[in-house]
Write a protein that holds these residues in place. Structure first.
Motif, mmCIF file in Angstrom:
data_model
loop_
_atom_site.group_PDB
_atom_site.id
_atom_site.type_symbol
_atom_site.label_atom_id
_atom_site.label_comp_id
_atom_site.label_asym_id
_atom_site.label_seq_id
_atom_site.Cartn_x
_atom_site.Cartn_y
_atom_site.Cartn_z
ATOM 1 N N ALA A 197 -25.709 -13.520 4.006
ATOM 2 C CA ALA A 197 -26.185 -14.721 4.674
ATOM 3 C C ALA A 197 -24.981 -15.579 5.017
ATOM 4 C CB ALA A 197 -27.115 -15.482 3.750
ATOM 5 N N ARG A 198 -25.026 -16.203 6.164
ATOM 6 C CA ARG A 198 -23.910 -17.044 6.573
ATOM 7 C C ARG A 198 -24.375 -18.484 6.505
ATOM 8 N NH1 ARG A 198 -19.067 -15.986 8.852
ATOM 9 N NH2 ARG A 198 -18.301 -17.724 10.091
ATOM 10 N N CYS A 199 -23.742 -19.230 5.660
ATOM 11 C CA CYS A 199 -24.199 -20.596 5.449
ATOM 12 C C CYS A 199 -23.015 -21.542 5.573
ATOM 13 C CB CYS A 199 -24.826 -20.721 4.063
ATOM 14 S SG CYS A 199 -25.615 -22.295 3.786
ATOM 15 N N PRO A 200 -22.736 -22.001 6.780
ATOM 16 C CA PRO A 200 -21.563 -22.851 6.947
ATOM 17 C C PRO A 200 -21.691 -24.120 6.115
ATOM 18 C CG PRO A 200 -22.670 -22.421 9.045
ATOM 19 C CD PRO A 200 -23.547 -21.882 7.971
ATOM 20 N N PRO A 201 -20.657 -24.471 5.397
ATOM 21 C CA PRO A 201 -20.726 -25.672 4.581
ATOM 22 C C PRO A 201 -20.683 -26.920 5.439
ATOM 23 C CG PRO A 201 -18.514 -24.797 4.572
ATOM 24 C CD PRO A 201 -19.353 -23.834 5.367
ATOM 25 N N ARG A 202 -21.241 -27.966 4.884
ATOM 26 C CA ARG A 202 -21.126 -29.246 5.570
ATOM 27 C C ARG A 202 -19.840 -29.864 5.090
ATOM 28 N NH1 ARG A 202 -25.266 -34.008 5.220
ATOM 29 N NH2 ARG A 202 -23.922 -34.282 3.447
ATOM 30 N N ARG A 203 -18.799 -29.812 5.883
ATOM 31 C CA ARG A 203 -17.500 -30.303 5.419
ATOM 32 C C ARG A 203 -17.379 -31.793 5.639
ATOM 33 N NH1 ARG A 203 -15.194 -25.570 8.121
ATOM 34 N NH2 ARG A 203 -15.249 -23.967 6.549
ATOM 35 N N SER A 204 -16.726 -32.429 4.682
ATOM 36 C CA SER A 204 -16.424 -33.829 4.920
ATOM 37 C C SER A 204 -15.185 -33.881 5.802
ATOM 38 C CB SER A 204 -16.159 -34.538 3.597
ATOM 39 O OG SER A 204 -15.149 -33.875 2.895
ATOM 40 N N ARG A 205 -15.117 -34.853 6.651
ATOM 41 C CA ARG A 205 -13.963 -34.948 7.540
ATOM 42 C C ARG A 205 -12.909 -35.830 6.870
ATOM 43 N NH1 ARG A 205 -14.916 -32.362 11.828
ATOM 44 N NH2 ARG A 205 -16.965 -32.194 12.757
#
Ligand SMILES: Nc1ccccc1C(=O)C[C@H](N)C(=O)O
Length: 475
Positions: A197-205
């Motif tokens: 499964a590909r689950c892109p993380p929610r990155r903080s900027r």
């Protein structure tokens, strides 16, 4: 060996600890030591620039290069590159002194005798920190506090820099039954193979300078200064229990295991396989036996995994004559070791003709998305490209959970005094695992930092020790 009676007794004790968490004050500060804000000051050296890499010296990783070790096994097409020659000098810019043997640090040269002259004094560090220190996390919050995964979901938009305090939850299986194909896929769906499964993380900027701080765990400890906290982490004696030392499992110099046998090793026994941290460039199995006394007395073996750190090679799957004795393997990784353990979970072992009997995994203060560290000093020794970082980010390669019967329980632990980025990474990984149907819990441990979160595994009464023993002895 029949450990049934012990399992029951220990299991209930641990469960009690988990639900009845004592509230205590933080560790008392040594006399004369002033309160150290746990938030770091501004970075102490300029951000690495690409031009610092020697041009024209790239080689393929098989010849002389490094990538996070397990990754080459997990994703064989790995093409990490790095310069052929590594400096024998401390990598701090302008530092003229030799680097201690084995040391890859840029930020915290752990050998006090060789500390570069431009390292700031504790006083100036404290002054730096206090200029930017956010409000300290409140004291007296309890020794170990875990949060349910549901809480994590709800808290996503809250301030991730603060520990979430809630009731302890057991392992919740995210996608209902959790069978192959039954787990809910995260947005984006599965990979080409359909297995991952590909689950892109929610990155903080975060600005690059801030990333340097966020990925310098030693700068977030409220107990000790950066150099001291690393020094303390490095100087841990090998536990004085029955051992099989330096058992090779691969061809690499570092590919050896230290095996700590249970006090009464008759029959089979479960093992905790411990993978050390150190940003894939420091530490070894020799400092990784500290949890042995708490485990072996309970009939659990400890296998401390050595692996070749940067600038060397890869880690092979743990094999050996001791394996048939193991009634179940429980992985435990700290920091970069948690990343490696997570990569093991992302690996399709059928490609390698083995089916490791991994019953549980404890991932402590790990990094699961490598992309942010591309922008920090950590990558100076790793030389990862963006593509390599992505390919070796467990967050992006979550395997769909095995059927419930074969399910591997996962515990993701994080420290109160881990940096907000480390805390965010753990939370994102938990959500992604859960979305793929894994049986996962999160433990948010109050009163500990990135280092003593595992150092305290030497204490049998420490909550993480109890949770691990509970997981092993009750499975
Ligand atoms: N994760 C670790 C585990 C063990 C020993 C060191 C580390 C570090 O990350 C050191 C890093 N260079 C720091 O400045 O904090």
């Amino acid at each position: 060996m029949d450990t049934g009676h012990r399992e029951a007794a220990h299991g209930s004790a641990a469960a009690h600890q988990l639900t009845e968490l004592p509230r205590t004050s933080p560790r008392p500060r040594p006399a004369g030591q002033s309160q150290r804000p746990h938030a770091p000051g501004p970075p102490r050296r300029p951000i690495r620039s690409v031009s610092r890499r020697p041009p024209g010296q790239w080689r393929h990783r098989r010849e002389n290069s490094f990538s996070p070790p397990l990754s080459a096994r997990a994703f064989p097409a790995c093409t990490t590159r790095r310069p052929a020659a590594t400096s024998s000098r401390c990598q701090r810019s302008r530092c003229p002194r030799p680097r201690p043997p084995g040391c890859q640090w840029e930020r915290s040269c752990p050998s006090p005798g060789l500390r570069p002259s431009h390292v700031t004094s504790p006083t100036s560090r404290a002054a730096n920190r206090s200029r930017t220190a956010p409000a300290p996390v409140g004291p007296g919050r309890g020794v170990g506090v875990a949060t349910t995964i549901r809480d994590q979901d709800r808290d996503r938009d809250r301030d991730l820099s603060r520990p979430q305090h809630g009731r302890v939850a057991g392992h919740g299986s995210g996608g209902g039954s959790g069978g192959v194909g039954s787990g809910r896929l995260p947005p984006g769906g599965g990979s080409g193979s359909g297995r991952l499964a590909r689950c892109p993380p929610r990155r903080s900027r975060r600005a690059p300078q801030e990333l340097e701080q966020q990925y310098s765990p030693s700068r977030w400890s409220p107990r000790l200064g950066p150099d001291e906290v690393i020094q303390a982490h490095l100087t841990r004696a090998r536990a004085g229990v029955q051992t099989l030392l330096h058992v090779p499992y691969g061809d690499g110099d570092g590919e050896k295991l230290d095996i700590y046998l249970p006090t009464d090793p008759s029959g089979t026994f479960p093992v905790l396989v411990y993978i050390h941290g150190g940003y894939w460039q420091c530490l070894s199995k020799d400092e990784s036996g500290f949890a042995a006394p708490s485990l072996v007395s309970q009939g659990v073996g400890l296998v401390a995994v050595g692996y070749d750190i940067a600038p060397k090679g890869t880690i092979a799957p743990c094999t050996g004559s001791w394996l048939p004795l193991c009634r179940g393997i429980y992985l435990c990784g700290h920091s970069a070791g948690a990343h490696l353990a997570a990569m093991v979970l992302s690996t399709d072992w059928t490609e390698y003709g083995v089916v490791p009997d991994i019953k549980g995994a404890v991932l402590v203060s790990g990094v699961y998305d490598l992309e942010p560290i591309l922008h920090t000093y950590v990558n100076d020794a790793l030389h990862m490209s963006r593509e390599v970082a992505q390919r070796n980010s467990p967050q992006l390669h979550i395997a769909l959970a095995a059927p419930a019967a074969a399910a591997c329980k996962v515990l993701v632990a994080v420290a109160q005094h881990d940096s907000p980025e480390f805390r965010r990474q753990s939370q994102e990984y938990v959500l992604a695992l859960r979305a793929a149907g894994w049986s996962v819990s999160m433990l948010d441990l109050a009163g500990v930092d990135h280092f003593d979160i595992v150092e305290k595994l030497s204490e049998e009464s420490y909550i993480l020790t109890q949770v691990i023993l509970n997981m092993i002895l009750r499975t």
